[in-house]
Scaffold this active site. Sequence first.
Site, short mmCIF file in Angstrom:
data_model
loop_
_atom_site.label_atom_id
_atom_site.label_comp_id
_atom_site.label_asym_id
_atom_site.label_seq_id
_atom_site.Cartn_x
_atom_site.Cartn_y
_atom_site.Cartn_z
CG ASP A 10 24.38 22.74 56.08
OD1 ASP A 10 25.11 21.82 56.88
OD2 ASP A 10 23.26 22.74 56.37
CG ASP A 12 25.79 17.40 59.67
OD1 ASP A 12 25.47 16.34 60.45
OD2 ASP A 12 26.90 17.70 59.69
N GLY A 54 32.80 19.23 65.23
CA GLY A 54 32.85 18.21 66.41
C GLY A 54 34.23 18.83 67.22
CD GLU A 56 37.06 22.39 64.98
OE1 GLU A 56 35.51 21.94 64.72
OE2 GLU A 56 36.79 23.08 63.78
CG HIS A 83 36.47 14.95 66.05
ND1 HIS A 83 36.47 14.53 64.73
CD2 HIS A 83 34.41 15.02 65.96
CE1 HIS A 83 35.69 15.13 64.04
NE2 HIS A 83 33.99 15.28 64.26
CB ALA A 85 36.86 7.24 69.06
CB THR A 123 29.02 19.76 55.42
OG1 THR A 123 28.41 19.17 56.52
CG2 THR A 123 29.82 18.77 54.79
CB THR A 124 30.79 22.65 59.50
OG1 THR A 124 30.48 23.89 59.37
CG2 THR A 124 31.61 22.74 60.71
CG ASN A 129 30.81 12.27 60.08
OD1 ASN A 129 31.35 11.33 59.96
ND2 ASN A 129 30.84 13.14 60.81
CG ASP A 184 20.12 23.02 59.47
OD1 ASP A 184 21.30 23.05 58.83
OD2 ASP A 184 19.97 22.49 60.87
C1 XBP Z 1 27.30 20.79 61.20
C2 XBP Z 1 28.04 20.73 62.85
C3 XBP Z 1 29.41 19.60 62.19
C4 XBP Z 1 28.31 18.51 63.45
C5 XBP Z 1 29.46 17.22 63.54
O1 XBP Z 1 26.99 22.05 61.04
O2 XBP Z 1 28.31 21.90 63.26
O3 XBP Z 1 30.00 20.13 63.70
O4 XBP Z 1 27.91 18.55 64.22
O5 XBP Z 1 29.99 16.83 62.55
P1 XBP Z 1 26.46 22.32 59.56
P2 XBP Z 1 32.02 16.96 63.28
O6 XBP Z 1 25.07 21.48 59.63
O7 XBP Z 1 26.33 23.60 59.71
O8 XBP Z 1 27.41 21.95 58.48
O9 XBP Z 1 31.89 16.03 64.35
O10 XBP Z 1 32.33 15.71 62.08
O11 XBP Z 1 32.69 18.15 63.00
MG MG Z 2 22.78 22.38 58.91
#
Ligand code: XBP
Ligand code: MG
Length: 255
Positions: A10, A12, A54, A56, A83, A85, A123-124, A129, A184
């Site tokens: 993962d 973030d 983000g 969502e 989003h 921006a 990852t989401t 990013n 995490d």
């Molecule tokens: C990460 C997220 C993401 C970030 C923001 O979850 O939920 O939405 O917070 O990224 P994970 P975006 O660690 O489970 O992947 O704004 O690009 O969506």
């Molecule tokens: Mg995470």
Amino acid sequence: MTNLTTLIFDVDGTLADTERDGHRVAFNAAFAAAGLDWDWSVPLYGELLTVTGGKERIRHYLDHYRRDFSRPAQFDAFVADLHAAKTKHYTEMLAAGGLPLRSGVRRLLTEARDQGLRLAIATTTTPINVSALLQYSLASDSESWFEVIAAGDIVPKKKPAPDIYQFVLQTMGVRPQECIALEDSGNGIRSALAAGVPTVVTVSDYCRDDNFSGAVLVVDQLGEPEQPFQLVAGDAGASRCVDVALLRRLIGGNA
Ligand code: XBP
Ligand code: MG
């Protein structure tokens, strides 16, 4: 006996603590630049993090916290622009100095590469990013360390749905039981387990009260030999940090 071949990370909260001082700040900067009076405080952002993605998250905020907001006619485009921006602010923030990797991340990735394990990301977050975090916080060429970087909207359903992990498994042609996911959050572990992937959790600040049942190991960080992890759940034997030998033992293979 299952031999470990693949680590799926993962991003973030797992590679780096990106949410509070990264994504949250970038959302607020985008809101201010658009003339909106929305301000996502540290505690409010913790509530909003139950929704992954983000775009969502912005919709969820309006649905549950700002029912008074009169939505523009082209609402989907409005959210997408806001989003975009936010993504620009976030990637600029990383380019300007990055965010530090969590303890043990660089060590484990280096060791895994040295031992010939295959690496992937599930990852989401938005793909650009991930590129920025890898480039500015890990190494300029580190995107090439990962065979698959599965991110954002490439699958229909974000975590906690299993889609993003299934995408990685299918793309790499690996069976879930020969992999370990590193996550995490409660949403992250639910996604990995729903795809059948054994999961190690390194708990992040925002997620410390999440439900991690089903994890093969829960620790507060991957850790370093001289900065050991605190065990939250599972059996780490005499290990002081999460290394490849421990990961191999956790899924029952040869250390
Ligand atoms: C990460 C997220 C993401 C970030 C923001 O979850 O939920 O939405 O917070 O990224 P994970 P975006 O660690 O489970 O992947 O704004 O690009 O969506
Ligand atoms: Mg995470």
